[in-house]
Design a protein around this motif. Sequence first.
Motif, PDB file in Angstrom:
ATOM      1  N   ALA A  51       0.850  -1.197   0.000  1.00  0.00           N
ATOM      2  CA  ALA A  51       0.000   0.000   0.000  1.00  0.00           C
ATOM      3  C   ALA A  51       0.884   1.245   0.000  1.00  0.00           C
ATOM      4  O   ALA A  51       1.695   1.428   0.912  1.00  0.00           O
ATOM      5  N   PRO A  52       0.777   2.116  -0.983  1.00  0.00           N
ATOM      6  CA  PRO A  52       1.594   3.333  -1.026  1.00  0.00           C
ATOM      7  C   PRO A  52       1.352   4.204   0.211  1.00  0.00           C
ATOM      8  O   PRO A  52       0.207   4.404   0.614  1.00  0.00           O
ATOM      9  N   TYR A  53       2.446   4.690   0.792  1.00  0.00           N
ATOM     10  CA  TYR A  53       2.314   5.577   1.948  1.00  0.00           C
ATOM     11  C   TYR A  53       3.566   6.433   2.044  1.00  0.00           C
ATOM     12  O   TYR A  53       4.691   5.926   1.992  1.00  0.00           O
ATOM     13  N   ARG A  54       3.372   7.741   2.201  1.00  0.00           N
ATOM     14  CA  ARG A  54       4.486   8.679   2.321  1.00  0.00           C
ATOM     15  C   ARG A  54       4.551   9.190   3.755  1.00  0.00           C
ATOM     16  O   ARG A  54       3.642   9.884   4.220  1.00  0.00           O
ATOM     17  N   VAL A  55       5.623   8.839   4.459  1.00  0.00           N
ATOM     18  CA  VAL A  55       5.790   9.278   5.836  1.00  0.00           C
ATOM     19  C   VAL A  55       6.067  10.779   5.871  1.00  0.00           C
ATOM     20  O   VAL A  55       6.392  11.394   4.847  1.00  0.00           O
ATOM     21  N   ALA A  56       5.978  11.354   7.058  1.00  0.00           N
ATOM     22  CA  ALA A  56       6.140  12.800   7.205  1.00  0.00           C
ATOM     23  C   ALA A  56       7.499  13.296   6.708  1.00  0.00           C
ATOM     24  O   ALA A  56       7.614  14.416   6.211  1.00  0.00           O
ATOM     25  N   VAL A  57       8.532  12.463   6.868  1.00  0.00           N
ATOM     26  CA  VAL A  57       9.889  12.864   6.465  1.00  0.00           C
ATOM     27  C   VAL A  57      10.251  12.297   5.094  1.00  0.00           C
ATOM     28  O   VAL A  57      11.430  12.177   4.756  1.00  0.00           O
TER      29      VAL A  57
ATOM     30  N   ASP B  29      12.935  13.810   2.971  1.00  0.00           N
ATOM     31  CA  ASP B  29      14.310  13.705   3.464  1.00  0.00           C
ATOM     32  C   ASP B  29      15.052  12.528   2.841  1.00  0.00           C
ATOM     33  O   ASP B  29      16.283  12.447   2.934  1.00  0.00           O
ATOM     34  N   ILE B  30      14.317  11.613   2.259  1.00  0.00           N
ATOM     35  CA  ILE B  30      14.904  10.371   1.764  1.00  0.00           C
ATOM     36  C   ILE B  30      15.290  10.521   0.294  1.00  0.00           C
ATOM     37  O   ILE B  30      14.479  10.939  -0.534  1.00  0.00           O
ATOM     38  N   ASP B  31      16.527  10.194  -0.008  1.00  0.00           N
ATOM     39  CA  ASP B  31      17.034  10.307  -1.380  1.00  0.00           C
ATOM     40  C   ASP B  31      16.140   9.501  -2.324  1.00  0.00           C
ATOM     41  O   ASP B  31      15.748   8.376  -2.014  1.00  0.00           O
TER      42      ASP B  31
ATOM     43  N   ASP C 105      13.273  10.569  13.599  1.00  0.00           N
ATOM     44  CA  ASP C 105      14.613  10.655  14.187  1.00  0.00           C
ATOM     45  C   ASP C 105      14.797   9.580  15.258  1.00  0.00           C
ATOM     46  O   ASP C 105      15.858   8.950  15.339  1.00  0.00           O
ATOM     47  N   GLU C 106      13.774   9.369  16.061  1.00  0.00           N
ATOM     48  CA  GLU C 106      13.863   8.378  17.126  1.00  0.00           C
ATOM     49  C   GLU C 106      14.105   6.979  16.551  1.00  0.00           C
ATOM     50  O   GLU C 106      15.004   6.249  16.997  1.00  0.00           O
ATOM     51  N   GLY C 107      13.303   6.611  15.573  1.00  0.00           N
ATOM     52  CA  GLY C 107      13.452   5.289  14.980  1.00  0.00           C
ATOM     53  C   GLY C 107      14.783   5.117  14.262  1.00  0.00           C
ATOM     54  O   GLY C 107      15.433   4.072  14.370  1.00  0.00           O
ATOM     55  N   GLN C 108      15.210   6.132  13.536  1.00  0.00           N
ATOM     56  CA  GLN C 108      16.464   6.048  12.801  1.00  0.00           C
ATOM     57  C   GLN C 108      17.672   5.966  13.745  1.00  0.00           C
ATOM     58  O   GLN C 108      18.633   5.246  13.478  1.00  0.00           O
TER      59      GLN C 108
ATOM     60  N   ASP D  58      22.453  10.920   6.505  1.00  0.00           N
ATOM     61  CA  ASP D  58      23.091  12.170   6.073  1.00  0.00           C
ATOM     62  C   ASP D  58      22.265  13.392   6.461  1.00  0.00           C
ATOM     63  O   ASP D  58      22.804  14.395   6.948  1.00  0.00           O
ATOM     64  N   LYS D  59      20.967  13.325   6.245  1.00  0.00           N
ATOM     65  CA  LYS D  59      20.087  14.443   6.598  1.00  0.00           C
ATOM     66  C   LYS D  59      20.105  14.702   8.099  1.00  0.00           C
ATOM     67  O   LYS D  59      20.113  15.862   8.553  1.00  0.00           O
ATOM     68  N   MET D  60      20.087  13.637   8.877  1.00  0.00           N
ATOM     69  CA  MET D  60      20.067  13.787  10.336  1.00  0.00           C
ATOM     70  C   MET D  60      21.372  14.362  10.854  1.00  0.00           C
ATOM     71  O   MET D  60      21.385  15.175  11.788  1.00  0.00           O
ATOM     72  N   LEU D  61      22.490  13.950  10.262  1.00  0.00           N
ATOM     73  CA  LEU D  61      23.779  14.493  10.677  1.00  0.00           C
ATOM     74  C   LEU D  61      23.853  15.990  10.386  1.00  0.00           C
ATOM     75  O   LEU D  61      24.342  16.781  11.204  1.00  0.00           O
TER      76      LEU D  61
END
Length: 382
Positions: free
Chosen positions: A143-149, A152-154, A318-321, A335-338
């Motif tokens: 099922a297609p789903y776009r998370v809030a971030v 941020d994902i390449d 951020d918590e999960g990552q 990379d984005k988080m750093l």
Amino acid sequence: MIKTRINTRFAKVSALGAAALVTVGLAACAPPQKEGAGAKTDTGVKVSEATSAADFGGMDKLVEAAKAEGELNVIALPPDWANYGEIIKAFSDKYGITVNSAQPDASSQEEINAANQQKGKSTAPDVFDLGQSVALANTSMFAPYRVAVFDDIDPKFKDADGTWVNDYGGFMSIGFDSTKVPPITAIDDLLKPEYHGKVALNGDPTQAGAAFAGVVMAAVSQGGSADDIAPGVEFFAKLNEAGNFLPLDPTPATIESGQTPVVIDWNYLNGTESQKVPGWQVMVPHEALVAGYYHQAISKDAPHPAAARLWQEFLFSDEGQNLYAKGGVRPVRADKMLLAGTADRATFGQLPIIDGPVTVPTQEQTDTAKEYLSDNWAKAIG
């Protein structure tokens, strides 16, 4: 990339993970799924068709809907794989949602098989964590789903509609017990007589991600590439002819008992054994750097569709990552988080430092390699 565990994936059970999980069997008498999959959001969209938190009316409404469902079914997530024991516990504690964990030892293909077998049942998987080949062959189930971030994902690590998104990855490595075998400094060392009957590959490369990437690593070391894995298959044929290839899927027990003193596997899985086996070392071969990412997806037939979507939001937050990084894997948003200062720098500092070109097979390369393996792997090691 294709995932593997015991028999097809390297599963490890920890006290933390075991306490956090409720095992769900795959019995044929499983009850039918409840109304969660047919419910609607506050915006009038079917929960099972929601493509973002906005379809629920915002994140708070998504949380509310997920809590109302009260459960989440995951599959093939060993507690010590990518820190999933702590991740599952953190999610459950944060939202008060019971996480039912089925078949932690299953392969990626077995995840898909379970979804098909359990379709329409309350025990069916809500979400998948899959190796590349299996994921890309089964996108019609997602099922297609776009998370809030999502932004941020390449782009190269996601489907544009969010049908699948890479969540974490690692590098192929060779783990070895230095008290039982000589030091390994290159892949060709494995062909030496000293490693007779000692080299194990984590799974079957036609089904298992670690094994698939292991063949690609061997191919690159022998002058091949992700476009040409024949040299990798030939390498394992030589390994088998020399009597060095051990047709035994490695587990923590086989490593700790000395049955599999040399293991070709992801660096983050091999790395966990250094805490348990004196002399255990992990070598990431710089002559053949191969990386791979796992694919996260929501089942379009998820019995708990809101909880499934909240799980995705948590994993990519951020918590999960940061929790993924704690497990020795490289989070997809690293990379984005750093850059944003949201990464736990102490944890990220423990990840491998890699210098040199890295091979990450594309979908096309994976499809071609999978076909080649299907025709040639069994003949090579038979």
